[in-house]
Design a protein around this motif. Structure first.
Motif, PDB file in Angstrom:
ATOM      1  N   SER A 464       0.823  -1.204   0.000  1.00  0.00           N
ATOM      2  CA  SER A 464       0.000   0.000   0.000  1.00  0.00           C
ATOM      3  C   SER A 464       0.862   1.260   0.000  1.00  0.00           C
ATOM      4  O   SER A 464       0.609   2.207  -0.748  1.00  0.00           O
ATOM      5  N   ALA A 465       1.913   1.241   0.856  1.00  0.00           N
ATOM      6  CA  ALA A 465       2.804   2.399   0.951  1.00  0.00           C
ATOM      7  C   ALA A 465       3.582   2.598  -0.341  1.00  0.00           C
ATOM      8  O   ALA A 465       3.809   3.725  -0.787  1.00  0.00           O
ATOM      9  N   SER A 466       3.999   1.486  -0.970  1.00  0.00           N
ATOM     10  CA  SER A 466       4.755   1.558  -2.220  1.00  0.00           C
ATOM     11  C   SER A 466       3.923   2.214  -3.318  1.00  0.00           C
ATOM     12  O   SER A 466       4.405   3.076  -4.059  1.00  0.00           O
ATOM     13  N   SER A 467       2.656   1.827  -3.422  1.00  0.00           N
ATOM     14  CA  SER A 467       1.768   2.427  -4.419  1.00  0.00           C
ATOM     15  C   SER A 467       1.618   3.921  -4.173  1.00  0.00           C
ATOM     16  O   SER A 467       1.628   4.730  -5.111  1.00  0.00           O
ATOM     17  N   GLU A 468       1.494   4.288  -2.920  1.00  0.00           N
ATOM     18  CA  GLU A 468       1.361   5.696  -2.554  1.00  0.00           C
ATOM     19  C   GLU A 468       2.601   6.487  -2.966  1.00  0.00           C
ATOM     20  O   GLU A 468       2.504   7.593  -3.511  1.00  0.00           O
ATOM     21  N   ILE A 469       3.784   5.898  -2.730  1.00  0.00           N
ATOM     22  CA  ILE A 469       5.040   6.565  -3.086  1.00  0.00           C
ATOM     23  C   ILE A 469       5.133   6.775  -4.594  1.00  0.00           C
ATOM     24  O   ILE A 469       5.362   7.885  -5.081  1.00  0.00           O
ATOM     25  N   TRP A 470       4.970   5.687  -5.360  1.00  0.00           N
ATOM     26  CA  TRP A 470       5.167   5.761  -6.812  1.00  0.00           C
ATOM     27  C   TRP A 470       4.102   6.618  -7.493  1.00  0.00           C
ATOM     28  O   TRP A 470       4.344   7.211  -8.550  1.00  0.00           O
ATOM     29  N   ASN A 471       2.925   6.712  -6.923  1.00  0.00           N
ATOM     30  CA  ASN A 471       1.871   7.537  -7.518  1.00  0.00           C
ATOM     31  C   ASN A 471       2.107   9.033  -7.305  1.00  0.00           C
ATOM     32  O   ASN A 471       1.568   9.852  -8.047  1.00  0.00           O
ATOM     33  N   ASP A 533      13.302   6.291 -11.505  1.00  0.00           N
ATOM     34  CA  ASP A 533      12.946   5.540 -12.711  1.00  0.00           C
ATOM     35  C   ASP A 533      11.819   4.585 -12.327  1.00  0.00           C
ATOM     36  O   ASP A 533      12.056   3.583 -11.647  1.00  0.00           O
ATOM     37  N   ARG A 534      10.581   4.899 -12.731  1.00  0.00           N
ATOM     38  CA  ARG A 534       9.434   4.071 -12.365  1.00  0.00           C
ATOM     39  C   ARG A 534       9.550   2.663 -12.939  1.00  0.00           C
ATOM     40  O   ARG A 534       9.158   1.689 -12.297  1.00  0.00           O
ATOM     41  N   ASP A 535      10.046   2.552 -14.186  1.00  0.00           N
ATOM     42  CA  ASP A 535      10.131   1.236 -14.830  1.00  0.00           C
ATOM     43  C   ASP A 535      11.111   0.322 -14.105  1.00  0.00           C
ATOM     44  O   ASP A 535      10.829  -0.853 -13.884  1.00  0.00           O
ATOM     45  N   LYS A 536      12.259   0.868 -13.734  1.00  0.00           N
ATOM     46  CA  LYS A 536      13.274   0.059 -13.065  1.00  0.00           C
ATOM     47  C   LYS A 536      13.128   0.085 -11.536  1.00  0.00           C
ATOM     48  O   LYS A 536      13.877  -0.587 -10.832  1.00  0.00           O
ATOM     49  N   LYS A 537      12.148   0.861 -11.061  1.00  0.00           N
ATOM     50  CA  LYS A 537      11.897   0.968  -9.619  1.00  0.00           C
ATOM     51  C   LYS A 537      13.150   1.413  -8.850  1.00  0.00           C
ATOM     52  O   LYS A 537      13.523   0.842  -7.833  1.00  0.00           O
ATOM     53  N   ARG A 538      13.787   2.454  -9.381  1.00  0.00           N
ATOM     54  CA  ARG A 538      14.993   2.971  -8.743  1.00  0.00           C
ATOM     55  C   ARG A 538      14.782   4.434  -8.343  1.00  0.00           C
ATOM     56  O   ARG A 538      14.182   5.211  -9.088  1.00  0.00           O
TER      57      ARG A 538
END
Length: 675
Positions: A464-471, A533-538
């Motif tokens: 849940s937290a990860s989605s919040e961060i990347w969004n 980098d959203r694609d590479k999750k970096r």
């Protein structure tokens, strides 16, 4: 005829405990048993103990060894305890827990320099004993009028009260003390049971036509009950036994109230009730005996009932159940929490649910358990949590093979090693005493088996937290993060479900060799997003703050022409780098060191040497400062003669020297940029 019997009549928990100790010792001990002073103020109890071979003494020298001496419920001073020990006697301290607390308080405040004032009867053994804990230096008063007779006291004052003192009088005296002295601290040490007993006596005596107060003539709390009741009801009589019931025409009395002091045993109360019922059994709608019994609750083994904590000692908690005798909870049956601290957790007067283990343990005591009630309630909570997948709080109590065991609402929960975290845990013992949120993933009530998982919740929360961060992530945004691990090239920081890297160069403006010079695992730090980098999750993060950039500060502090003192930090063929302040270095060209031509800077300089130099050029954006030692205090080789330098002669540096200098400056500027 209506009978009103005080629920608080009879032994309080402190008296009950002291009497029980002596009777137990008399029945089991192979040594002579003494009590220092009457164990309680009640002639009937003392006479009964004498029949059991118990002897009352008033001085340590009166006891002949080998023997055990029980300290009375009223307590004694440390000098008495010392005298008993000096005589080689075993001491069993049956002092009321309330009195013990006063003794400890008085001792502490006396040692802190306070003047102790005790409110109570100066001749009462409780007061005499308490006074002993401040070297018999206390000022003892019993009325508010006596406050004016106290000497002038310049130091801080600590006020305590006899446990059985009347609250109304206590409040009047405190008011008078506060008027006369400014430096007064008070400790309301009137026993909660005394408060309750006196309040009930006051209420009953206002409603009846006659009051019988049962208790020993020397009992302080009995005398105070009599004083309270007498003020409200003229027909108030103080009696010790049934034989002292006054010759009154009870047929003309509509209501009779009965109360008893804390030192009055139940058998004496029952004798009085029985005698009254015999006097007018036919005229009472209900006999005194029946009325007394009907005023008590009925208990059965296995039932759950409510009770109120009235006291405790190191091994037992005493509970008022409204029954003919108080209940006892062995301390090990109160809580499963290994960190349970009676002094911090138990509150006298608190209402709790208890499980009746035995109505009579053979000695008239009601044995109770709070843990069993917690377990029954706990299973309901756990079952509900399992069905709804609602998290429960678990306190880890021990490490076992394959995992850990914790306690959730009185129920044991097993957490496998694989379910305690979302990462590999090498040492499970680090979780003992920790409190975790877990989800119940397996439950078998018949086998009393409950399995929980912290990992399930951690992964859910991280997702849940990860989605919040990347969004919502964007460059420049700041986060509060936790340092998770350190590598040679930087630190990984959890910013709330996602890990980002703070490169070594982004940790400090100063040159460092390892992240541990700045942060450690577990540190909470503020970081900002440099790029992602959203694609590479970096995610690349920055930790060093622009406000801390030493070059910005240098621009504010220095200008061309300033003379500075710095330390030589590096020697190169074309000159020397001098540290002006941490993170800011300047370059002294070889031609700006001496008045003579040098073969190399090391001819006159060494690393660590302090020098004075003038700033000849300052370029903050390029992070470049040029310095001259020669213009301030040239450093010449020993015995050298001044020679014209190539620069002075207007000559060009040899091509190979120019290239060396350019390359080396570039290397150093690159180092500074990386910092």
């Amino acid at each position: 005829m209506e009978l009103i019997i005080a629920n608080t009549a009879g032994f309080c928990f402190g008296v009950n405990n002291a009497v029980k100790i002596v009777f137990d010792l008399a029945a089991k001990s192979d040594k002579q048993i003494y009590t220092f002073g009457p164990i309680i103020h009640n002639e009937q109890v003392v006479a009964k103990l004498e029949k059991e071979g118990v002897v009352t003494i008033n001085r340590p020298q009166e006891a002949g060894g080998p023997a055990r001496v029980v300290i009375r419920a009223h307590g004694v001073g440390p000098d008495i305890i010392g005298g008993l020990r000096d005589n080689g006697l075993d001491i069993v301290n049956a002092t009321c827990p309330y009195v013990k607390k006063i003794q400890k308080l008085v001792s502490e405040k006396y040692n802190e320099g306070y003047q102790i004032i005790i409110i109570g009867d100066k001749n009462h053994p409780e007061i005499i004993g308490i006074n002993g804990w401040c070297d018999n230096s206390a000022l003892i008063i019993e009325t508010d009028e006596q406050v004016d007779g106290l000497p002038d006291i310049k130091k801080n004052i600590c006020v305590v009260a006899q446990t059985t003192f009347i609250r109304e009088k206590w409040e009047k005296i405190i008011k008078s003390l506060n008027k006369r002295f400014e430096n007064v601290i008070k400790f309301d040490t009137i026993c909660n049971a005394t408060d309750k007993r006196q309040a009930e006596a006051d209420k009953i005596s206002r409603e009846v036509d006659m009051v019988l107060v049962i208790g020993d003539q020397n009992s302080s709390n009995t005398n105070k009950l009599y004083e309270i009741c007498r003020k409200n009801c003229e027909r108030t009589y103080k009696i010790q036994t049934a034989s002292e019931i006054p010759p009154v025409d009870i047929k003309k009395i509509k209501k009779i109230g009965i109360t008893a002091g804390a030192s009055t045993p139940d058998w004496v109360i029952k004798e009085v009730i029985h005698k009254m019922s015999e006097l007018d059994k036919q005229d009472f709608e209900m006999s005194f005996a029946d009325a007394f019994e009907s005023s008590l609750v009925t208990l059965t083994t296995g039932q759950i009932t409510k009770g109120r904590i009235i006291g405790y000692n190191q091994s037992e908690v005493f509970v008022d159940l409204g029954f003919k005798s108080d209940g006892i909870i062995p301390m090990q049956e109160f809580s499963d929490d290994p960190d349970f601290n009676p002094e911090k957790s138990l509150k006298v007067g608190e209402e709790i649910d208890v499980f009746v283990v035995r109505v009579n343990d053979g000695e008239g005591n009601v044995v109770l358990s709070k843990k069993k009630v917690d377990a029954v309630k706990g299973w309901d909570i756990i079952e509900s949590a399992f069905e709804t997948k609602k998290p429960v709080t678990v306190k880890i109590t021990e490490k076992v093979n394959g995992g850990v065991i914790g306690n959730a609402s009185g129920v044991k929960v097993f957490i496998p090693a694989s379910q305690i975290s979302d990462r590999f845990v090498k040492e499970l013992s680090e979780f003992v005493k920790q409190v975790l949120q877990v989800q119940i993933i397996e439950l078998n009530k018949q086998k009393r088996k409950v399995v929980g998982s912290a990992r399930v919740l951690i992964e859910k929360n991280k997702e849940s937290a990860s989605s919040e961060i990347w969004n919502n992530i964007e460059a420049g945004k700041t986060y509060k993060g936790i340092v998770k691990s350190l590598m040679d090239f930087g630190a990984f920081v959890d910013i709330g479900g996602v890990d980002g890297l703070v490169h070594l160069s982004e940790l400090s403006w100063n040159k460092i060799k390892h992240p541990s010079e700045v942060v450690k695992v577990g540190d909470e730090i503020i970081v900002s997003v440099i790029e992602f980098d959203r694609d590479k999750k970096r995610i690349s993060l920055g930790y060093k703050k622009q406000d801390d950039n030493p070059w910005n500060k240098a621009a504010e502090k220095y200008e061309v022409g300033n003379v500075i003192t710095g330390k030589v930090v590096r020697l190169v063929p074309f000159g020397a780098f001098v540290e002006i302040e941490q993170g800011v270095d300047g370059l002294v060209h070889i031609s700006q060191i001496s008045n003579v031509r040098l073969g190399k800077p090391g001819d006159v300089l060494k690393v660590g040497q302090m020098v004075e130099a003038k700033i000849t050029e300052l370029d903050v954006e390029a992070k470049k400062i040029s310095l001259s030692i020669k213009e301030v205090n040239p450093i010449d080789p020993v015995g050298a003669k001044k020679e014209e330098t190539a620069a002075e002669a207007g000559e060009e540096l040899p091509t190979e020297h120019k290239e060396d200098m350019t390359n080396t400056i570039g290397e150093n500027l690159s180092d500074l940029d990386n910092n």
